[in-house]
Motif scaffolding. Structure first.
Motif, PDB file in Angstrom:
ATOM      1  N   PHE A 171       0.487 -15.976   6.931  1.00  0.00           N
ATOM      2  CA  PHE A 171       0.691 -15.303   5.641  1.00  0.00           C
ATOM      3  C   PHE A 171       0.675 -13.786   5.810  1.00  0.00           C
ATOM      4  O   PHE A 171       1.563 -13.077   5.314  1.00  0.00           O
ATOM      5  CB  PHE A 171      -0.407 -15.743   4.658  1.00  0.00           C
ATOM      6  CG  PHE A 171      -0.612 -14.802   3.510  1.00  0.00           C
ATOM      7  CD1 PHE A 171       0.282 -14.759   2.448  1.00  0.00           C
ATOM      8  CD2 PHE A 171      -1.711 -13.946   3.483  1.00  0.00           C
ATOM      9  CE1 PHE A 171       0.100 -13.875   1.381  1.00  0.00           C
ATOM     10  CE2 PHE A 171      -1.909 -13.066   2.423  1.00  0.00           C
ATOM     11  CZ  PHE A 171      -0.995 -13.035   1.373  1.00  0.00           C
ATOM     12  N   LEU A 172      -0.321 -13.284   6.536  1.00  0.00           N
ATOM     13  CA  LEU A 172      -0.450 -11.828   6.678  1.00  0.00           C
ATOM     14  C   LEU A 172       0.703 -11.234   7.487  1.00  0.00           C
ATOM     15  O   LEU A 172       1.166 -10.127   7.203  1.00  0.00           O
ATOM     16  CB  LEU A 172      -1.796 -11.497   7.330  1.00  0.00           C
ATOM     17  CG  LEU A 172      -3.004 -11.765   6.430  1.00  0.00           C
ATOM     18  CD1 LEU A 172      -4.306 -11.687   7.218  1.00  0.00           C
ATOM     19  CD2 LEU A 172      -3.052 -10.775   5.263  1.00  0.00           C
ATOM     20  N   THR A 173       1.188 -11.963   8.491  1.00  0.00           N
ATOM     21  CA  THR A 173       2.347 -11.476   9.247  1.00  0.00           C
ATOM     22  C   THR A 173       3.549 -11.327   8.330  1.00  0.00           C
ATOM     23  O   THR A 173       4.285 -10.338   8.381  1.00  0.00           O
ATOM     24  CB  THR A 173       2.677 -12.460  10.390  1.00  0.00           C
ATOM     25  OG1 THR A 173       1.528 -12.610  11.225  1.00  0.00           O
ATOM     26  CG2 THR A 173       3.836 -11.950  11.233  1.00  0.00           C
ATOM     27  N   GLU A 174       3.740 -12.313   7.451  1.00  0.00           N
ATOM     28  CA  GLU A 174       4.861 -12.285   6.507  1.00  0.00           C
ATOM     29  C   GLU A 174       4.730 -11.088   5.556  1.00  0.00           C
ATOM     30  O   GLU A 174       5.697 -10.376   5.275  1.00  0.00           O
ATOM     31  CB  GLU A 174       4.846 -13.602   5.705  1.00  0.00           C
ATOM     32  CG  GLU A 174       6.205 -14.151   5.381  1.00  0.00           C
ATOM     33  CD  GLU A 174       6.116 -15.597   4.893  1.00  0.00           C
ATOM     34  OE1 GLU A 174       5.028 -16.209   4.981  1.00  0.00           O
ATOM     35  OE2 GLU A 174       7.137 -16.113   4.407  1.00  0.00           O
ATOM     36  N   VAL A 175       3.507 -10.873   5.069  1.00  0.00           N
ATOM     37  CA  VAL A 175       3.258  -9.780   4.126  1.00  0.00           C
ATOM     38  C   VAL A 175       3.492  -8.424   4.780  1.00  0.00           C
ATOM     39  O   VAL A 175       4.096  -7.522   4.187  1.00  0.00           O
ATOM     40  CB  VAL A 175       1.812  -9.873   3.594  1.00  0.00           C
ATOM     41  CG1 VAL A 175       1.411  -8.595   2.872  1.00  0.00           C
ATOM     42  CG2 VAL A 175       1.664 -11.066   2.665  1.00  0.00           C
ATOM     43  N   GLU A 176       3.018  -8.269   6.009  1.00  0.00           N
ATOM     44  CA  GLU A 176       3.106  -6.963   6.648  1.00  0.00           C
ATOM     45  C   GLU A 176       4.539  -6.567   6.967  1.00  0.00           C
ATOM     46  O   GLU A 176       4.850  -5.381   7.065  1.00  0.00           O
ATOM     47  CB  GLU A 176       2.245  -6.929   7.922  1.00  0.00           C
ATOM     48  CG  GLU A 176       0.768  -7.238   7.708  1.00  0.00           C
ATOM     49  CD  GLU A 176       0.036  -6.197   6.860  1.00  0.00           C
ATOM     50  OE1 GLU A 176       0.647  -5.180   6.499  1.00  0.00           O
ATOM     51  OE2 GLU A 176      -1.152  -6.408   6.559  1.00  0.00           O
ATOM     52  N   PHE A 177       5.424  -7.546   7.114  1.00  0.00           N
ATOM     53  CA  PHE A 177       6.839  -7.211   7.320  1.00  0.00           C
ATOM     54  C   PHE A 177       7.367  -6.384   6.153  1.00  0.00           C
ATOM     55  O   PHE A 177       7.993  -5.346   6.327  1.00  0.00           O
ATOM     56  CB  PHE A 177       7.681  -8.481   7.456  1.00  0.00           C
ATOM     57  CG  PHE A 177       7.777  -9.025   8.851  1.00  0.00           C
ATOM     58  CD1 PHE A 177       8.122  -8.191   9.913  1.00  0.00           C
ATOM     59  CD2 PHE A 177       7.551 -10.356   9.114  1.00  0.00           C
ATOM     60  CE1 PHE A 177       8.229  -8.691  11.205  1.00  0.00           C
ATOM     61  CE2 PHE A 177       7.638 -10.867  10.402  1.00  0.00           C
ATOM     62  CZ  PHE A 177       7.975 -10.032  11.445  1.00  0.00           C
ATOM     63  N   MET A 206       4.031   2.845  10.541  1.00  0.00           N
ATOM     64  CA  MET A 206       3.379   2.588  11.834  1.00  0.00           C
ATOM     65  C   MET A 206       2.187   1.650  11.652  1.00  0.00           C
ATOM     66  O   MET A 206       1.977   0.729  12.442  1.00  0.00           O
ATOM     67  CB  MET A 206       2.917   3.922  12.440  1.00  0.00           C
ATOM     68  CG  MET A 206       2.353   3.801  13.840  1.00  0.00           C
ATOM     69  SD  MET A 206       3.568   3.209  15.029  1.00  0.00           S
ATOM     70  CE  MET A 206       2.556   2.165  16.071  1.00  0.00           C
ATOM     71  N   ASP A 207       1.410   1.885  10.575  1.00  0.00           N
ATOM     72  CA  ASP A 207       0.263   1.003  10.295  1.00  0.00           C
ATOM     73  C   ASP A 207       0.729  -0.436  10.111  1.00  0.00           C
ATOM     74  O   ASP A 207       0.145  -1.381  10.663  1.00  0.00           O
ATOM     75  CB  ASP A 207      -0.454   1.451   9.017  1.00  0.00           C
ATOM     76  CG  ASP A 207      -1.167   2.785   9.170  1.00  0.00           C
ATOM     77  OD1 ASP A 207      -1.396   3.220  10.309  1.00  0.00           O
ATOM     78  OD2 ASP A 207      -1.490   3.387   8.117  1.00  0.00           O
ATOM     79  N   GLU A 208       1.785  -0.610   9.307  1.00  0.00           N
ATOM     80  CA  GLU A 208       2.229  -1.965   8.980  1.00  0.00           C
ATOM     81  C   GLU A 208       2.833  -2.660  10.208  1.00  0.00           C
ATOM     82  O   GLU A 208       2.678  -3.876  10.373  1.00  0.00           O
ATOM     83  CB  GLU A 208       3.251  -1.939   7.839  1.00  0.00           C
ATOM     84  CG  GLU A 208       2.843  -1.145   6.600  1.00  0.00           C
ATOM     85  CD  GLU A 208       1.617  -1.691   5.874  1.00  0.00           C
ATOM     86  OE1 GLU A 208       0.970  -2.616   6.391  1.00  0.00           O
ATOM     87  OE2 GLU A 208       1.307  -1.185   4.784  1.00  0.00           O
ATOM     88  N   ALA A 209       3.503  -1.879  11.062  1.00  0.00           N
ATOM     89  CA  ALA A 209       4.021  -2.463  12.307  1.00  0.00           C
ATOM     90  C   ALA A 209       2.861  -2.994  13.153  1.00  0.00           C
ATOM     91  O   ALA A 209       2.929  -4.084  13.736  1.00  0.00           O
ATOM     92  CB  ALA A 209       4.817  -1.421  13.087  1.00  0.00           C
TER      93      ALA A 209
END
Length: 394
Positions: A171-177, A206-209
């Protein structure tokens, strides 16, 4: 004009154009080539004559003699902005080009290109009074998910807890995209006069990457892997990416969405079952707090400085009516609620106890969101579309 320029053709268009559009494309190129071709010719002629211009040594219209003094933290944006000449942020950006704020640029305005993509020309559309401080903090707190997380110490507590953590990480990987994609949609629309905002948004990307990277790694590092994507998540994330204005999207992403994620990270003590997971949550929480702080004060600035405050307020309320319900779509999805409940309960058989904890967390998430809205002067307490209690747990 140089003879070599006369045969230069317009660059290929990005797509095939109809005849009228093609003629317009070529006409624009010809007009632009005439301007920069003349500049090129003048400079080549000067070199051929063996003479110098030295016009750049004329400081009459410059702010020559300005000396920025570093503070105890070093030479920050706030330090260089203490000078009125360099630190006055215009209410409207008149220069739609790349010339730096504070430089000598008026004498050349007629020969400067216009960057048509620069459309966020009014300060209230992008500015937040905390943006310079947040940018300095972002630089100071960069970290490396490859070396700063104790991956070698990760020992899954049990297979079902690892499965829950892997689903949460999916879920968090999807959100951070989307959290990384959203700023990129707007950075190139912000003119150079608001460079502080552009720099901060780059730091957010950069943070979100890094967050996308760390949660993907977390899913794979414990011997499990990524689990289920969710249509509910996708509809929420699509709404963020396609928000009609910078401020509405910043509210949706930073005040609402990342605000909720920040509140979940603050509960990391109850969710994290390993030292490694606690370290991931701790570091991500610091980053998310900056993004939420920018979104909150950007919304405040928008509502306080919009030329028609009543209309701006109503437009934001209409968008929030939609945003809260779309976000709710994600937050009641089993791909999020159930793994969080398993992590809180400590096992799959204790999911009911965990859901009680999620119910308590729900009221915290909602209240912290409403407090952020209060801080921005955006009262959602009588209009909030997010139920006071977790559905089924009232």
């Amino acid at each position: 004009m140089l003879s070599s320029l006369e045969n230069v053709q317009a660059p290929p268009a990005a797509a095939d154009l109809e005849e009228a559009a093609f003629e317009e494309w070529n006409a624009t190129f010809e007009a632009h080539r005439q301007v920069w071709g003349d500049v090129l010719q003048e400079n080549l002629d000067r070199l051929e004559r063996g003479s110098y211009s030295l016009h750049w040594t004329n400081t009459e219209d410059a702010h020559w003699g300005t000396r920025a003094k570093p503070s105890p933290r070093g030479l920050t944006f706030n330090d260089i902005n203490r000078s009125k000449a360099y630190g006055t942020i215009p209410d409207v950006a008149e220069c739609r080009n790349l010339s730096p704020r504070g430089s000598v640029r008026k004498p050349y305005a007629d020969r400067m290109p216009v960057i048509e993509e620069y459309t966020l020309l009014e300060k209230y559309e992008v500015w937040a009074d905390n943006v310079t401080t947040l940018y300095e903090e972002a630089k100071a707190r960069q970290w490396n998910s490859t070396t700063d997380i104790p991956w070698a110490e990760l020992e899954p507590a049990s297979e079902e807890l690892e499965m829950a953590m892997c689903q949460f990480s999916t879920f968090l990987t999807e959100v951070e995209f989307v959290a990384g994609d959203f700023p990129s949609r707007w950075i190139h629309k912000i003119p150079a006069d608001y460079y502080e905002v552009k720099n901060f948004l780059v730091s957010q990307m950069m943070d979100e990457a890094r967050h996308t990277e760390v949660f993907r790694k977390r899913a794979l590092a414990g011997g499990g892997g990524l689990l289920h994507a969710s249509p509910a998540f996708e509809w929420s994330l699509k709404a963020i990416l396609e928000a009609p204005t910078h401020t509405s999207g910043t509210y949706f992403l930073n005040v609402l969405g990342e605000g909720f994620v920040l509140s979940i990270f603050r509960a990391g003590e109850f969710l994290a079952k390993t030292h490694t997971d606690r370290e991931i949550f701790r570091r991500c929480m610091q980053d998310e707090a900056r993004h939420v702080a920018y979104g909150t004060l950007e919304l405040k600035s928008y509502l306080e400085n919009h030329p028609d405050p009543a209309a701006a307020m109503e437009r934001m309320h209409r968008f929030a009516d939609l945003g809260e319900n779309i976000l709710l779509t994600s937050f009641v999805d089993p791909c999020l609620l159930e793994p969080v409940a398993v992590l809180m309960g400590g096992s799959l058989k204790d999911i009911d106890e965990g859901m009680d904890g999620v119910g308590f967390l729900w009221t915290t998430l909602r209240e912290e969101y409403l407090q952020r809205c209060d801080r921005a002067g955006f009262n959602r307490r009588d209009r909030c579309g997010i139920p006071e209690n977790l559905p089924g747990r009232s």
